[in-house]
Design a protein around this motif. Sequence first.
Motif, PDB file in Angstrom:
ATOM      1  N   GLU A  79       0.843  -1.191   0.000  1.00  0.00           N
ATOM      2  CA  GLU A  79       0.000   0.000   0.000  1.00  0.00           C
ATOM      3  C   GLU A  79       0.881   1.244   0.000  1.00  0.00           C
ATOM      4  OE1 GLU A  79      -2.785  -0.217   3.301  1.00  0.00           O
ATOM      5  OE2 GLU A  79      -2.578  -2.396   3.277  1.00  0.00           O
ATOM      6  N   LEU A  83      -4.663   1.748   3.909  1.00  0.00           N
ATOM      7  CA  LEU A  83      -5.989   1.659   3.306  1.00  0.00           C
ATOM      8  C   LEU A  83      -7.018   1.018   4.226  1.00  0.00           C
ATOM      9  CD1 LEU A  83      -4.940   0.517  -0.287  1.00  0.00           C
ATOM     10  CD2 LEU A  83      -5.801   2.777   0.386  1.00  0.00           C
ATOM     11  N   GLY A  87      -9.722  -1.869   2.630  1.00  0.00           N
ATOM     12  CA  GLY A  87      -8.943  -1.363   1.507  1.00  0.00           C
ATOM     13  C   GLY A  87      -7.731  -2.215   1.211  1.00  0.00           C
ATOM     14  N   ASN A  91      -6.850  -3.858  -2.291  1.00  0.00           N
ATOM     15  CA  ASN A  91      -5.560  -3.605  -2.930  1.00  0.00           C
ATOM     16  C   ASN A  91      -4.896  -4.889  -3.408  1.00  0.00           C
ATOM     17  OD1 ASN A  91      -3.347  -1.679  -3.562  1.00  0.00           O
ATOM     18  ND2 ASN A  91      -2.221  -2.844  -2.020  1.00  0.00           N
ATOM     19  N   LYS A 185     -12.003   1.076  -4.575  1.00  0.00           N
ATOM     20  CA  LYS A 185     -10.586   0.992  -4.902  1.00  0.00           C
ATOM     21  C   LYS A 185      -9.844   2.227  -4.398  1.00  0.00           C
ATOM     22  CE  LYS A 185      -7.542   0.070  -8.845  1.00  0.00           C
ATOM     23  NZ  LYS A 185      -7.476  -0.097 -10.319  1.00  0.00           N
ATOM     24  N   ASP A 186      -8.614   1.995  -3.913  1.00  0.00           N
ATOM     25  CA  ASP A 186      -7.725   3.076  -3.494  1.00  0.00           C
ATOM     26  C   ASP A 186      -8.367   3.983  -2.451  1.00  0.00           C
ATOM     27  OD1 ASP A 186      -5.805   2.174  -5.315  1.00  0.00           O
ATOM     28  OD2 ASP A 186      -6.671   3.373  -6.930  1.00  0.00           O
ATOM     29  N   THR A 187      -9.139   3.391  -1.558  1.00  0.00           N
ATOM     30  CA  THR A 187      -9.838   4.151  -0.524  1.00  0.00           C
ATOM     31  C   THR A 187      -9.646   3.464   0.819  1.00  0.00           C
ATOM     32  OG1 THR A 187     -11.530   4.819  -2.116  1.00  0.00           O
ATOM     33  CG2 THR A 187     -12.090   5.040   0.213  1.00  0.00           C
ATOM     34  N   ALA A 188      -9.372   4.251   1.854  1.00  0.00           N
ATOM     35  CA  ALA A 188      -9.301   3.688   3.195  1.00  0.00           C
ATOM     36  C   ALA A 188     -10.687   3.178   3.590  1.00  0.00           C
ATOM     37  CB  ALA A 188      -8.811   4.747   4.179  1.00  0.00           C
ATOM     38  N   TRP A 189     -10.772   1.911   3.916  1.00  0.00           N
ATOM     39  CA  TRP A 189     -12.073   1.268   4.122  1.00  0.00           C
ATOM     40  C   TRP A 189     -11.934   0.199   5.191  1.00  0.00           C
ATOM     41  CZ3 TRP A 189     -16.294   3.236   1.880  1.00  0.00           C
ATOM     42  CH2 TRP A 189     -17.474   2.488   1.870  1.00  0.00           C
TER      43      TRP A 189
END
Length: 351
Positions: A79, A83, A87, A91, A185-189
Amino acid sequence: MRAVILAGGEGTRLRPLTLSTPKPVVPVVDRPFLRHQLELLSRAGVRDVVFSIAYRPERVESVFGDGRSVGMSIRYAVEDSPLGTGGAVRNALPLLDERTIVLNGDVLTDVDLAPLVRRHEAEGASATILLTPVPNPSAYGLVETDASGRVQRFLEKPKPHEITTDTINAGIYILEPDTFDRIPKDTAWSIERSFFPSLVERGETFIGYIYRGYWIDIGTSEKYMQVHRDIMDGRYVYKGLPFSSSAALCVSPHARVEDGATLEGPCFLDDGSVVKAGARIGPYAVVGRQCHIEENAVVEHAIVWANTRIGQEAVVRRSILGRQAHIGRSATVNEGVVLGDKSVITDYSHV
């Protein structure tokens, strides 16, 4: 079936130990922590593992490489920025195309994963989560299930009057691949706060599997020390070391214990360690590779990482010392102290 180990955190609760050593490779007795999780997966027949990492990934890769040394295939999803647990799984998606076991990278357990997988398959579940009971669930996230074991609700850090069960998220999941694209996608979750509640809301088959055996989160120095006590007391069965009684002495054949030194079990001495005459290694001491314990020093209820020197008549009790530390002559390191790599305690000091 593949596995993803979520090991991207900075290990802030274990600082200063993790300032230079990522939590996945923090030693537990004689091997890096994630080696224990790899052995757990191997016993379930999993051979293809993805490490999802963010903090000092080069250190983790230098230890595990491509996995051939442990009879597995290991790949890395790095990362660029943290994420979150959900996330991190998203990833790793380019490396995943089938049912996946997900493990949080700070959990030690001896659960047999095979029955978990069988239950998941039998129920045709979209997801299955391992649950474990704890005496005080208020510091965790509660997971409520119905009589059939289907997950009904998640409740993070409940107040005392909100506690309806003692089962918490144990950090091991089985997920079907067609659920992954629901994570942005590409998001802190968060897999716990966002992904799992969405499965409940959609009415999908989401199973909670309760395990009442050994389970611990090693994320704090107190729990890290407890893991070593549990291993030495036989609460966690440690493959390859004969901790079977309170008197167990596990001394590497490549360690040197001089005449006149005293060992009191349970304790562990790793390769290349030297214990000089008059020194005492007491109960629940773990002494790493190439350590030197000088004359009349005492080490007990303590964890000493590799290449550390403890001077003459020094005392180290109920504490943790990082790599290449130096404890001076007649110095005392007391209960609860945690020293990072290359720390120096000068002669006659007390900390």
